[in-house]
Motif scaffolding. Structure first.
Motif, PDB file in Angstrom:
ATOM      1  N   LYS A 183       0.787  -0.973  -0.184  1.00 46.08           N
ATOM      2  CA  LYS A 183       0.067   0.294  -0.144  1.00 46.08           C
ATOM      3  C   LYS A 183       1.050   0.981   0.324  1.00 46.08           C
ATOM      4  O   LYS A 183      -0.284   2.260  -0.168  1.00 46.08           O
ATOM      5  CB  LYS A 183      -1.001  -0.165   1.646  1.00 46.08           C
ATOM      6  N   ARG A 184       2.521   1.321   0.151  1.00 44.45           N
ATOM      7  CA  ARG A 184       2.734   2.143  -0.136  1.00 44.45           C
ATOM      8  C   ARG A 184       2.599   4.285  -0.685  1.00 44.45           C
ATOM      9  O   ARG A 184       2.612   4.558  -0.243  1.00 44.45           O
ATOM     10  CB  ARG A 184       4.424   2.248  -0.212  1.00 44.45           C
ATOM     11  N   TYR A 185       2.123   3.532  -1.902  1.00 41.67           N
ATOM     12  CA  TYR A 185       2.186   5.122  -2.340  1.00 41.67           C
ATOM     13  C   TYR A 185       0.124   5.065  -2.784  1.00 41.67           C
ATOM     14  O   TYR A 185       0.407   5.733  -2.974  1.00 41.67           O
ATOM     15  CB  TYR A 185       2.374   4.175  -4.465  1.00 41.67           C
ATOM     16  N   LEU A 186      -0.582   4.492  -2.222  1.00 45.56           N
ATOM     17  CA  LEU A 186      -1.441   4.918  -1.603  1.00 45.56           C
ATOM     18  C   LEU A 186      -1.970   5.652  -0.274  1.00 45.56           C
ATOM     19  O   LEU A 186      -2.899   6.099  -0.263  1.00 45.56           O
ATOM     20  CB  LEU A 186      -2.458   2.979  -1.517  1.00 45.56           C
ATOM     21  N   TRP A 187      -1.054   5.009   0.260  1.00 46.82           N
ATOM     22  CA  TRP A 187      -0.785   6.406   1.651  1.00 46.82           C
ATOM     23  C   TRP A 187      -1.358   7.462   1.423  1.00 46.82           C
ATOM     24  O   TRP A 187      -1.628   8.635   2.350  1.00 46.82           O
ATOM     25  CB  TRP A 187      -0.031   5.824   2.724  1.00 46.82           C
ATOM     26  N   ILE A 188      -0.743   8.266   0.452  1.00 43.48           N
ATOM     27  CA  ILE A 188      -1.047   9.919  -0.339  1.00 43.48           C
ATOM     28  C   ILE A 188      -2.421   9.925  -0.627  1.00 43.48           C
ATOM     29  O   ILE A 188      -2.864  11.206  -0.582  1.00 43.48           O
ATOM     30  CB  ILE A 188      -0.337   9.702  -1.932  1.00 43.48           C
ATOM     31  N   LEU A 189      -3.211   8.966  -0.670  1.00 45.97           N
ATOM     32  CA  LEU A 189      -4.792   9.275  -0.389  1.00 45.97           C
ATOM     33  C   LEU A 189      -5.699   9.404   0.578  1.00 45.97           C
ATOM     34  O   LEU A 189      -6.672  10.171   0.668  1.00 45.97           O
ATOM     35  CB  LEU A 189      -5.362   7.867  -1.191  1.00 45.97           C
ATOM     36  N   ALA A 201      12.511  -1.488   8.898  1.00 51.54           N
ATOM     37  CA  ALA A 201      12.642  -0.325   7.670  1.00 51.54           C
ATOM     38  C   ALA A 201      11.136   0.029   7.509  1.00 51.54           C
ATOM     39  O   ALA A 201      11.548   1.385   7.009  1.00 51.54           O
ATOM     40  CB  ALA A 201      12.688  -1.233   6.496  1.00 51.54           C
ATOM     41  N   LEU A 202      10.240   0.056   7.947  1.00 51.47           N
ATOM     42  CA  LEU A 202       9.560   0.608   7.759  1.00 51.47           C
ATOM     43  C   LEU A 202       8.935   1.363   8.727  1.00 51.47           C
ATOM     44  O   LEU A 202       8.601   2.865   8.859  1.00 51.47           O
ATOM     45  CB  LEU A 202       7.904  -0.799   7.740  1.00 51.47           C
ATOM     46  N   TYR A 222       6.484   8.305   5.168  1.00 52.74           N
ATOM     47  CA  TYR A 222       4.741   7.876   5.116  1.00 52.74           C
ATOM     48  C   TYR A 222       4.991   8.552   6.836  1.00 52.74           C
ATOM     49  O   TYR A 222       3.429   8.862   7.318  1.00 52.74           O
ATOM     50  CB  TYR A 222       4.837   6.631   6.332  1.00 52.74           C
ATOM     51  N   ARG A 223       5.718   9.287   6.918  1.00 49.38           N
ATOM     52  CA  ARG A 223       5.903  10.430   8.050  1.00 49.38           C
ATOM     53  C   ARG A 223       5.364  11.452   7.837  1.00 49.38           C
ATOM     54  O   ARG A 223       4.460  12.496   7.223  1.00 49.38           O
ATOM     55  CB  ARG A 223       7.071  11.170   8.664  1.00 49.38           C
TER      56      ARG A 223
END
Length: 389
Positions: free
Chosen positions: A15-21, A77-78, A84-85
């Motif tokens: 979901k890494r690049y979905l968090w920007i949603l 690592a996550l 994410y911050r």
């Protein structure tokens, strides 16, 4: 039944690049004027409740469960990945840009009262979700993130949440002593004043105790409540000076809605759940069984994994991207957005949730956090405690 979206993925975070949603929510405060101007449809002043209470439940229903959990070998690592911050940091400039745009529009004679009310309601939903961003930031040990949490709370004037949530709710969660844990049989409308008043009074007592331990005065720069309230006063004062007194009713309305949205989520998260007592009379350590979970993908992204609430309480130091969905936790029948709608109609809520609470405890009502006959005594008892310390 929906299949989990990422069940077999071996990626560190699918979901890494979905968090920007997650930034769509604060954007709701910025875009209404442009949408109305381009479409001529005044419904877009109300885009906040439409987005949260209509679109998100429909997307949750159609998209289904998340199904992905971070692997043990990826945890460090996550946790250290600063991407994410920034997904939470960027919430704040969008939130406050929308607030100042709203201030300009509230002061404008071109908008009708109905349109201004719609915009205030939209800002209230953004404010409530902003409290969730503050919730994520406020759990962190980093000095910057803790200050950002207080800043995010300034719009809703709910700065005491920073103190009460971390030092009160997390200690007393799923017990009768916690004002933010809803009791079995309690309606949302009975819970809201009890939680709001009880949480505020608890924050006063907790901060007084903390300052006393550190031998600091109440009226000092060390008082975290005064820090938060000063930020709210500065923000609201600036808006009133810039745009005039006519913005005050709309500021009050959006703040009340933001706080109400937060407290409604509190109602959902621990309804009827009770931690067991040990032989020495103390409550057992909080476990995944003491929070309601939902793993709907869309709301997970919108609320930075707040729905994985059981792991958050069992491991409050974990950042949102590392939270896991637990099979030990009781499961909500839908995402938080849908459950908010159910909670607003008490007979419907009790029909859906009461039997789930009892099933979680094998039908044993003695294990349930039950509404006492004199629930109204709690705030009064807390007030006496706060005033006489």
């Amino acid at each position: 039944m929906h299949m989990p979206i990422f069940q077999n993925s071996k990626a560190r975070d699918p979901k890494r690049y979905l968090w920007i949603l997650g930034l769509i929510a604060p954007s709701c405060a910025v875009v209404p004027s442009q949408l109305v101007a381009r479409t001529g449809l005044p419904i877009f002043w109300w885009i906040g409740p439409v987005f949260v209470l209509v679109l998100i439940p429909l997307l949750d229903l159609s998209v289904g469960d998340d199904g992905s959990n971070p692997r043990d070998q990826d945890y460090q690592a996550l946790s250290e990945d600063r991407y994410y911050r920034w997904c939470t940091y960027l919430f704040l400039p969008l939130q406050f840009t929308g607030l100042f745009v709203a201030g300009y529009l509230w002061a404008s004679p071109e908008l009708s009262v109905a349109d201004k009310l719609g915009l205030a309601v939209t800002l209230g939903f953004v404010s409530g979700i902003g409290i969730n961003a503050a919730h994520e930031l406020g759990h962190r040990a980093e000095h910057l993130e803790r200050w950002l949490a207080k800043i995010a709370l300034a719009q809703s004037c709910y700065g005491h949440f920073f103190v009460e949530h971390n030092h009160g709710h997390h200690v007393r969660v799923a017990t009768p002593e916690d004002p933010a844990s809803a009791r079995f049989g309690e309606s949302l409308w009975g819970f809201l004043p009890r939680s709001a008043i009880g949480g505020f009074l608890s924050a006063l007592a907790l901060e007084r105790e903390r300052l006393s331990r550190k031998r600091k005065r109440w009226f000092s720069r060390h008082n975290q409540l005064l820090q938060a309230w000063t930020m709210s006063a500065a923000l609201w004062g600036a808006l009133i000076v810039i745009f005039g007194l006519e913005v005050i009713p709309y500021l009050i309305l959006q703040a009340m809605l933001g706080a109400g949205l937060l407290e409604t989520v509190n109602y959902i998260e621990h309804y009827g759940l009770l931690r067991p007592r040990r032989a020495n009379g103390k409550y057992a350590r909080c476990s995944p069984r003491d929070s309601w979970n939902s793993d709907r993908l869309v709301t997970n992204l919108l609320l930075f994994h707040l729905q994985r609430h059981s792991d958050h309480h069992a491991n409050p130091g974990r950042r949102y991207q590392t939270l896991r969905s637990s099979q030990q936790a009781p499961q909500l029948p839908a995402g938080y957005a849908t459950m908010i709608l159910l909670a607003a109609v008490p007979p419907l809520w009790h029909a859906v949730m009461d039997h789930r609470v009892l099933e979680h405890y094998g039908g044993d009502r003695s294990l349930v956090n039950t509404k006492p006959e004199a629930a109204h005594h709690f705030p009064l008892a807390t007030l006496r405690h706060a005033l006489h310390r």
